[in-house]
Design a protein around this motif. Structure first.
Motif, short mmCIF file in Angstrom:
data_model
loop_
_atom_site.label_atom_id
_atom_site.label_comp_id
_atom_site.label_asym_id
_atom_site.label_seq_id
_atom_site.Cartn_x
_atom_site.Cartn_y
_atom_site.Cartn_z
N LEU A 275 0.83 -1.20 0.00
CA LEU A 275 0.00 0.00 0.00
C LEU A 275 0.87 1.26 0.00
CD1 LEU A 275 -2.86 -1.08 2.41
CD2 LEU A 275 -2.89 -0.96 -0.10
N ASP B 149 -7.55 8.12 -0.55
CA ASP B 149 -8.27 6.89 -0.19
C ASP B 149 -7.31 5.81 0.31
OD1 ASP B 149 -10.66 8.09 -0.99
OD2 ASP B 149 -10.74 7.02 -2.92
N VAL B 150 -6.20 5.64 -0.40
CA VAL B 150 -5.22 4.62 0.00
C VAL B 150 -4.63 4.97 1.36
CG1 VAL B 150 -2.97 3.59 -0.55
CG2 VAL B 150 -4.72 3.82 -2.34
N GLU C 60 -5.90 6.79 3.76
CA GLU C 60 -6.88 6.61 4.81
C GLU C 60 -7.17 5.13 5.08
OE1 GLU C 60 -10.16 9.18 3.79
OE2 GLU C 60 -9.05 10.96 4.45
N ARG C 61 -7.12 4.31 4.04
CA ARG C 61 -7.27 2.86 4.25
C ARG C 61 -6.08 2.34 5.03
NH1 ARG C 61 -10.58 -0.95 5.59
NH2 ARG C 61 -9.79 -3.01 5.01
N ALA D 269 -6.68 2.99 8.53
CA ALA D 269 -7.75 2.14 9.06
C ALA D 269 -7.25 0.75 9.39
CB ALA D 269 -8.90 2.06 8.06
N VAL D 270 -6.18 0.30 8.71
CA VAL D 270 -5.64 -1.04 8.99
C VAL D 270 -4.29 -0.94 9.72
CG1 VAL D 270 -6.95 -2.16 7.15
CG2 VAL D 270 -4.63 -1.30 6.67
N ASP E 284 -6.71 -9.21 2.50
CA ASP E 284 -7.75 -8.23 2.80
C ASP E 284 -8.55 -7.87 1.55
OD1 ASP E 284 -9.30 -6.31 4.07
OD2 ASP E 284 -7.78 -4.74 3.89
N THR F 146 -11.27 -6.38 1.18
CA THR F 146 -11.82 -5.02 1.21
C THR F 146 -10.84 -4.03 0.59
OG1 THR F 146 -13.09 -5.56 3.19
CG2 THR F 146 -12.74 -3.22 2.71
N THR F 147 -9.59 -4.14 0.95
CA THR F 147 -8.57 -3.26 0.37
C THR F 147 -8.38 -3.59 -1.10
OG1 THR F 147 -7.49 -3.04 2.52
CG2 THR F 147 -6.19 -2.47 0.58
N MET G 187 -10.52 -1.61 -3.37
CA MET G 187 -10.00 -0.28 -3.72
C MET G 187 -9.08 -0.37 -4.93
SD MET G 187 -9.02 1.45 -0.07
CE MET G 187 -8.38 2.88 -0.93
#
Length: 176
Positions: free
Chosen positions: A28, A74-75, A77-78, A81-82, A138, A140-141, A144
């Protein structure tokens, strides 16, 4: 008179359902760097493109810039979040980017098209390279990544068409 405020901290203990591994964190981070560089490269191109169809390309670059900036946010903030700390400082981006450097001079529209398409496909290559590792850990990621790929590859196709000749230039059509 100076007042000293003492804040008593208690131990905070969160129990997230998921925390990124070092591998996903590194993946990421690379995508964040490349998206940030795409934004900066797009601005450099936007300011210095000259030639035939200048205005259309100038405006198309605005769309790429906005998308790259939004995807980078977005990346990042993701990542938070993780439980990953993102780093998009200028020195980090300059050191870690996998994208080619854009010239510091005026650039003809046809050359700008090729350079921006190369940068867009560079981001797509990063997203595709990391996809399976991220998806395995993951999903969910990984979703994205799908959105980023869809948008970046569409921009590449649309901008690349500016330099193409119908039925005479790459990329070759896939026949099914």
């Amino acid at each position: 008179m100076t007042e000293t405020v003492t804040r008593h901290r208690t131990v905070h203990s969160a129990h997230p359902a998921y925390r990124a591994s070092e591998q996903v964190a590194a993946h990421l981070q690379q995508l964040l760097v490349d998206l940030t560089d795409l934004h900066l490269t797009g601005k450099q191109a936007h300011w210095n493109v000259v030639g035939t169809n200048f205005r259309d390309l100038h405006l198309a670059l605005d769309e790429v810039i906005d998308a790259a900036r939004d995807f980078a946010d977005d990346v990042a903030e993701r990542m938070r979040a993780v439980y990953v700390v993102p780093d998009a400082r200028s020195a980090t981006v300059a050191h870690q980017t996998s994208l080619p450097q854009f010239p510091a001079t005026e650039v003809d529209t046809a050359d700008t098209v090729d350079l921006i398409v190369s940068a867009l496909y560079g981001v797509a290559a990063t997203a595709r390279r990391i996809h399976d590792d991220v998806d395995a850990e993951d999903p969910t990621t990984a979703d994205m990544l799908h959105a980023i790929l869809e948008s970046v590859e569409k921009f590449a196709w649309m901008i690349d068409a500016e330099n193409r000749t119908a039925n005479a230039s790459a990329p070759a059509q896939v026949v099914v």
